[in-house]
Design an enzyme around this catalytic site. Structure first.
Site, PDB file in Angstrom:
ATOM      1  N   HIS A 181       0.694  -1.055   0.025  1.00  0.00           N
ATOM      2  CA  HIS A 181      -0.101  -0.081   0.084  1.00  0.00           C
ATOM      3  C   HIS A 181       0.771   1.344  -0.046  1.00  0.00           C
ATOM      4  O   HIS A 181       0.305   2.313  -0.144  1.00  0.00           O
ATOM      5  CB  HIS A 181      -0.761  -0.131   1.306  1.00  0.00           C
ATOM      6  CG  HIS A 181      -1.958  -1.233   1.110  1.00  0.00           C
ATOM      7  ND1 HIS A 181      -3.322  -0.656   0.701  1.00  0.00           N
ATOM      8  CD2 HIS A 181      -1.912  -2.197   1.185  1.00  0.00           C
ATOM      9  CE1 HIS A 181      -4.177  -1.900   0.681  1.00  0.00           C
ATOM     10  NE2 HIS A 181      -3.309  -2.704   0.911  1.00  0.00           N
ATOM     11  N   ASP A 208       3.022   9.678  -0.761  1.00  0.00           N
ATOM     12  CA  ASP A 208       2.054   8.819  -0.311  1.00  0.00           C
ATOM     13  C   ASP A 208       1.658   7.566  -1.458  1.00  0.00           C
ATOM     14  O   ASP A 208       1.846   7.966  -2.365  1.00  0.00           O
ATOM     15  CB  ASP A 208       0.985   9.892  -0.179  1.00  0.00           C
ATOM     16  CG  ASP A 208      -0.309   9.404   0.533  1.00  0.00           C
ATOM     17  OD1 ASP A 208      -0.343   8.425   1.303  1.00  0.00           O
ATOM     18  OD2 ASP A 208      -0.959  10.286   1.120  1.00  0.00           O
TER      19      ASP A 208
HETATM   20  O1  LIG Z   1      -2.035   0.951  10.856  1.00  0.00           O
HETATM   21  P1  LIG Z   1      -1.328   2.376  10.964  1.00  0.00           P
HETATM   22  O2  LIG Z   1       0.244   2.204  11.293  1.00  0.00           O
HETATM   23  O3  LIG Z   1      -2.168   3.347  12.122  1.00  0.00           O
HETATM   24  O4  LIG Z   1      -1.320   3.318   9.647  1.00  0.00           O
HETATM   25  C1  LIG Z   1      -2.509   3.289   8.765  1.00  0.00           C
HETATM   26  C2  LIG Z   1      -2.429   2.886   7.580  1.00  0.00           C
HETATM   27  O5  LIG Z   1      -1.237   3.758   7.062  1.00  0.00           O
HETATM   28  C3  LIG Z   1      -0.941   3.211   5.406  1.00  0.00           C
HETATM   29  O6  LIG Z   1      -1.811   3.644   4.681  1.00  0.00           O
HETATM   30  C4  LIG Z   1      -1.499   3.324   3.177  1.00  0.00           C
HETATM   31  O7  LIG Z   1      -2.629   2.609   2.258  1.00  0.00           O
HETATM   32  C5  LIG Z   1      -3.685   3.377   1.928  1.00  0.00           C
HETATM   33  C6  LIG Z   1      -4.573   2.469   0.990  1.00  0.00           C
HETATM   34  O8  LIG Z   1      -3.745   1.748   0.183  1.00  0.00           O
HETATM   35  C7  LIG Z   1      -2.907   4.397   0.979  1.00  0.00           C
HETATM   36  O9  LIG Z   1      -3.927   5.284   0.147  1.00  0.00           O
HETATM   37  C8  LIG Z   1      -1.814   5.270   1.660  1.00  0.00           C
HETATM   38  O10 LIG Z   1      -1.081   5.918   0.800  1.00  0.00           O
HETATM   39  C9  LIG Z   1      -0.950   4.316   2.465  1.00  0.00           C
HETATM   40  O11 LIG Z   1      -0.188   5.103   3.137  1.00  0.00           O
HETATM   41  C10 LIG Z   1      -0.416   1.969   5.798  1.00  0.00           C
HETATM   42  O12 LIG Z   1      -0.061   1.488   4.556  1.00  0.00           O
HETATM   43  C11 LIG Z   1      -1.544   0.905   6.241  1.00  0.00           C
HETATM   44  O13 LIG Z   1      -0.550  -0.281   6.347  1.00  0.00           O
HETATM   45  C12 LIG Z   1      -1.646   1.511   7.764  1.00  0.00           C
HETATM   46  O14 LIG Z   1      -2.650   0.515   8.120  1.00  0.00           O
HETATM   47  O1  LIG Z   2     -10.960  10.674  11.289  1.00  0.00           O
HETATM   48  C1  LIG Z   2     -10.722   9.946  10.049  1.00  0.00           C
HETATM   49  C2  LIG Z   2      -9.827  10.373   9.338  1.00  0.00           C
HETATM   50  C3  LIG Z   2      -9.807   9.721   8.071  1.00  0.00           C
HETATM   51  N1  LIG Z   2     -10.326   8.613   8.118  1.00  0.00           N
HETATM   52  C4  LIG Z   2     -10.059   7.551   6.822  1.00  0.00           C
HETATM   53  O2  LIG Z   2      -8.667   7.240   6.612  1.00  0.00           O
HETATM   54  C5  LIG Z   2      -8.313   7.000   5.563  1.00  0.00           C
HETATM   55  C6  LIG Z   2      -7.076   7.678   5.287  1.00  0.00           C
HETATM   56  O3  LIG Z   2      -6.597   6.913   3.868  1.00  0.00           O
HETATM   57  P1  LIG Z   2      -5.244   7.525   2.963  1.00  0.00           P
HETATM   58  O4  LIG Z   2      -5.214   6.621   1.744  1.00  0.00           O
HETATM   59  O5  LIG Z   2      -5.747   9.015   2.657  1.00  0.00           O
HETATM   60  O6  LIG Z   2      -4.090   7.372   4.112  1.00  0.00           O
HETATM   61  P2  LIG Z   2      -3.275   6.537   4.985  1.00  0.00           P
HETATM   62  O7  LIG Z   2      -3.901   6.882   6.224  1.00  0.00           O
HETATM   63  O8  LIG Z   2      -3.919   5.273   4.810  1.00  0.00           O
HETATM   64  O9  LIG Z   2      -1.809   6.927   4.810  1.00  0.00           O
HETATM   65  C7  LIG Z   2      -9.550   7.237   4.508  1.00  0.00           C
HETATM   66  O10 LIG Z   2     -10.241   6.358   3.892  1.00  0.00           O
HETATM   67  C8  LIG Z   2     -10.429   8.189   5.411  1.00  0.00           C
HETATM   68  O11 LIG Z   2     -11.779   8.306   5.198  1.00  0.00           O
HETATM   69  C9  LIG Z   2     -10.950   7.927   8.762  1.00  0.00           C
HETATM   70  O12 LIG Z   2     -11.579   6.940   8.906  1.00  0.00           O
HETATM   71  N2  LIG Z   2     -11.499   8.586  10.019  1.00  0.00           N
END
Ligand SMILES: O=P(O)(O)OC[C@H]1O[C@H](O[C@H]2O[C@H](CO)[C@@H](O)[C@H](O)[C@H]2O)[C@H](O)[C@@H](O)[C@@H]1O
Ligand SMILES: O=c1ccn([C@@H]2O[C@H](COP(=O)(O)OP(=O)(O)O)[C@@H](O)[C@H]2O)c(=O)[nH]1
Length: 736
Positions: free
Chosen positions: A166, A382
């Site tokens: 991701h 990102d």
């Molecule tokens: O589980 P956390 O450590 O709290 O972090 C939340 C997630 O962040 C990252 O999200 C990624 O996945 C998104 C969907 O593919 C993508 O849009 C975004 O750019 C990525 O940063 C991480 O990859 C996840 O594993 C985490 O759960």
């Molecule tokens: O208060 C919040 C703010 C964001 N999101 C969700 O968190 C995800 C963020 O995903 P993104 O791919 O933009 O970034 P990531 O956090 O995975 O790096 C989106 O689906 C938002 O709708 C959420 O569930 N609650």
């Protein structure tokens, strides 16, 4: 019935303890929000960490947690506090996350973290294996579990495994700095299909595979042992309908049903006719470019003061990974910046930045998305960024402007947004202004295209495409080459060998009896090999012949005290057991004087390549060169050579990371046919790894055992995995 097992670090629900009671909240982040939509409709299970550590749980709580996760079709992997500290906060978020997002200065290479990462990946593997049933497929997600595909494949080679990353896969120049780079790549290659959000990440991965593991890559397929691993890009979508419908319902809300947040937003919008809201939503993460965004907003207010008191930036920053020091520093920096800018610009009726440091429930996210005229999304790196897509999906009247960093994976599919470089304040300030004054017709025209694409390539479609490709990958592995020389076939072969009156065993040397070395001189036979060859050579009614492209001098040196039958120089020289060397071909070598200088110019221009000069051929080896440069140079060299060799009875052969120029009339096949003309055999076994051995496979009679080493296209009937398996097979002849 077969099912799909989703595996990720986090489950879609996170459990915390509140006065010994379970407090269950949805997980935040794109992976969880996106995959949740896929999981809800499926009949599979989702395996991941529950959010609680072993230390927090007693028997009663364990039962409660198991029930809570089972109710959501999930299964929990139990982790200790130490696991979470070292595997999650440590290796995942202080090593892999910064490195893969190009924050090399934040990257910590700690052995303890790495050990914990391996251990936790094994814990995940155990739970997956426990839950696996016949025909199941496994879909592993993200950087926390890069070793998991291989761990599953080792135990269950029959299972079809998909892996999706991701986050970005960094360029080779970044990835090569990583101390355990081989292990990570081989961990991922346990999958049958590896998916990335964008083609850039895909090509970076393939570049590392080629350069670090030196594996053959054909277009987007990696040849890995006896498997083909497919690599492709699948840009993740969102649950478009969920966001769009929620936004439609939102427009119909009666005033009394509007949330407190919505009322505040309404107040702002009603404060003056041309007031505007700019929105940003992200986890408080240094990759999201939050300080840059705030500074760029300040720059905008200075550059375009006419927007003061009219425009407000609403920033929702969701707490994330707050045990990692860089995140704590970022929190401090963000608080200070917001405080400073609000202090500098605020008036009695206006504060420029509304800053929320918390997560919000879905309905409030819809309030924010639907009330904002502009979404300002400025990550410095990102993987995808789903917020950008969610904003567009909620624009039911198709107005609104998305300003999006070109460093987000989403930018590749969202060209109609205003794309900016997050490090260029001038550009961001101008984009904000352009967004604020953009005619509504233009907004609609842009968003119409964006929405159509997002609706079409939704998260369901994304998951469907991935699984479709995974199924096709499985078939690909099955159709391509020879049949595996599995144990039952080996037994049958050995029984035929035992019954035979006269047997011929033809053994290629490099890549078959001995492994591939950077320097061909280092591929000398080891003691084990000598022992094995001695025993085989002494078997009754058996002619063992080592047949190689090596030159006579090398074999004379290596096998000086051995009475083996040898064929060298691709078939120019033969030494039969207990006799002297005899030429099989009479060849000229004067052509070499003309070809050698040409090869030398290629050596000079292609670092890592070298010439091997044999008596009757010249070989240009490129196994140590950069694979992409080597590919270009081999094409050039082929063109140059083709025009030169036509009058000289020469052939140019493409080998395994080598181009060899030799007489057209010599090959291993001709040598084999001469052997066969002098003696009859009722059992023939021939084994080799590269193109020169194909001539042998063609020459031996039907019914012979022809075996290729490695999983490649071949005329051989069977294949074995590697040189270790070759030795195992030869031992069976000896033990028979
Ligand atoms: O589980 P956390 O450590 O709290 O972090 C939340 C997630 O962040 C990252 O999200 C990624 O996945 C998104 C969907 O593919 C993508 O849009 C975004 O750019 C990525 O940063 C991480 O990859 C996840 O594993 C985490 O759960
Ligand atoms: O208060 C919040 C703010 C964001 N999101 C969700 O968190 C995800 C963020 O995903 P993104 O791919 O933009 O970034 P990531 O956090 O995975 O790096 C989106 O689906 C938002 O709708 C959420 O569930 N609650």
């Amino acid at each position: 019935m077969s099912k799909t097992i989703i595996v990720s670090n986090r489950l879609p629900l996170q459990i915390k303890l509140n006065d010994s009671e379970l407090e269950i909240t949805p997980s935040i982040g794109g992976l969880a929000t996106g995959m949740k939509s896929v999981h809800k409709d499926g009949d599979g299970i989702w395996i991941g960490w529950s959010g609680l550590t072993d230390e927090e749980l007693d028997d009663t709580l364990i039962k409660k947690v198991d029930k809570a996760v089972a109710d959501e079709n999930c299964a929990a992997v139990n982790l200790t506090q130490k696991d979470i500290d070292n595997y999650y906060f440590g290796f995942s978020n202080r090593t892999l996350w910064p490195l893969f997002h190009y924050f090399t200065e934040y990257t910590e290479f700690e052995k303890d973290y790495w050990e914990s990462y391996k251990k936790v990946n094994e814990k995940f593997a155990e739970v997956v294996i426990e839950n696996l049933e016949e025909g199941d497929k496994v879909w592993v997600h993200d950087y926390q579990l890069l070793l998991l595909p291989q761990l599953i494949k080792e135990k269950r080679p029959d299972v079809s495994i998909g892996f999706f990353l991701h986050i970005p896969f960094p360029s080779y120049e970044i990835f090569r700095t990583f101390p355990w780079r081989e292990e990570l790549l081989t961990g991922m290659l346990g999958a049958d299909l590896i998916g990335f959000h964008t083609y850039d990440y895909e090509r970076h991965f393939l570049s590392s595979v080629k350069r670090i593991l030196r594996l053959d890559v054909k277009f987007n397929e990696v040849i890995y042992h006896d498997r083909i691993v497919k690599v492709d890009s699948f840009p993740m979508g969102i649950d478009y309908k969920k966001f769009h419908d929620a936004a439609l319902n939102h427009t119909q809300l009666k005033t009394k049903d509007r949330s407190e947040l919505q009322k505040r937003l309404d107040d702002h919008m009603q404060s003056s006719e041309d007031t505007k809201l700019i929105l940003s939503i992200d986890r408080l993460d240094y990759t999201k470019g939050i300080p840059n965004r705030i500074r760029a907003f300040e720059y905008f207010l200075n550059k375009y003061p006419e927007f003061k008191e009219k425009v407000r930036l609403i920033m929702l920053s969701v707490p994330s990974r707050s045990d990692v020091p860089q995140y704590q520093l970022l929190k401090k920096e963000t608080d200070e910046l917001v405080g400073r800018i609000n202090g500098k610009f605020a008036t009695v009726s206006w504060t420029p930045i509304w800053y929320f440091y918390r997560s919000m429930p879905f309905d409030n996210l819809i309030d924010l998305y639907t009330s904002s005229d502009v979404a300002l999304i400025t990550p410095v790196r990102d993987g995808m960024n789903l917020v950008a897509k969610e904003y567009i999906a909620t624009r039911t009247k198709q107005d609104g402007v998305l300003i999006l960093s070109e460093m987000a994976g989403a930018s590749k599919e969202m060209n109609e947004a205003l794309l900016i470089n997050p490090n260029n304040f001038e550009e961001i300030a101008d984009a904000i202004k352009q967004a604020l004054i953009m005619p509504v017709e233009e907004q609609i025209a842009r968003n119409k295209i964006l929405q159509e694409r997002l609706e079409r390539y939704s998260v369901e479609k994304w998951a469907h495409e991935f699984m479709k490709s995974l199924n096709a990958t499985k078939n690909l592995g099955q159709v391509i080459v020879a049949e595996r020389l599995k144990n039952t076939l080996q037994e049958q072969m050995i029984s035929e060998y035992k019954d035979a009156e006269s047997s011929l065993i033809l053994l290629d040397y490099d890549g078959t009896l001995a492994g591939f070395q950077d320097n061909p001189k280092n591929a000398k036979p080891d003691e084990d090999l000598f022992k094995l060859l001695d025993q085989l050579n002494n078997k009754p009614n058996t002619d063992m012949v080592i047949i190689s492209g090596r030159d006579k001098e090398t074999f004379e040196d290596w096998f000086a005290n051995k009475d083996y039958s040898l064929i060298t120089d691709h078939g120019v020289w033969l030494k039969k057991k207990s006799t002297d060397w005899e030429p099989l071909e009479r060849l000229k070598s004067d052509w070499m004087e003309n070809i050698r200088p040409i090869l030398e110019t290629f050596v000079d221009r292609t670092p890592g390549t070298f010439i091997e000069e044999k008596k009757y051929s010249l070989a240009w080896h490129y196994r140590k060169a950069d694979p992409e440069l080597a590919q270009i140079r081999t094409m050039e060299l082929n063109t140059v050579l083709t025009s030169l060799i036509s009058n000289n009875d020469l052939t140019v052969l493409q080998g395994n990371k080598v181009i060899e120029i030799k007489s057209s009339s010599v090959n291993k096949g001709r040598a084999v046919s001469r052997l066969l003309a002098t003696k009859g055999y009722d059992f023939i076994f021939t084994i080799g790894d590269d193109w020169t051995d194909e001539y042998m496979f063609e020459e031996v009679p039907e019914g012979s055992y022809t075996v290729k080493v490695g999983f490649k296209k071949t005329k051989a009937k069977y294949y074995v995995k590697d040189t270790f398996e070759v030795r195992d097979v030869l031992k069976k002849f000896i033990d028979s």
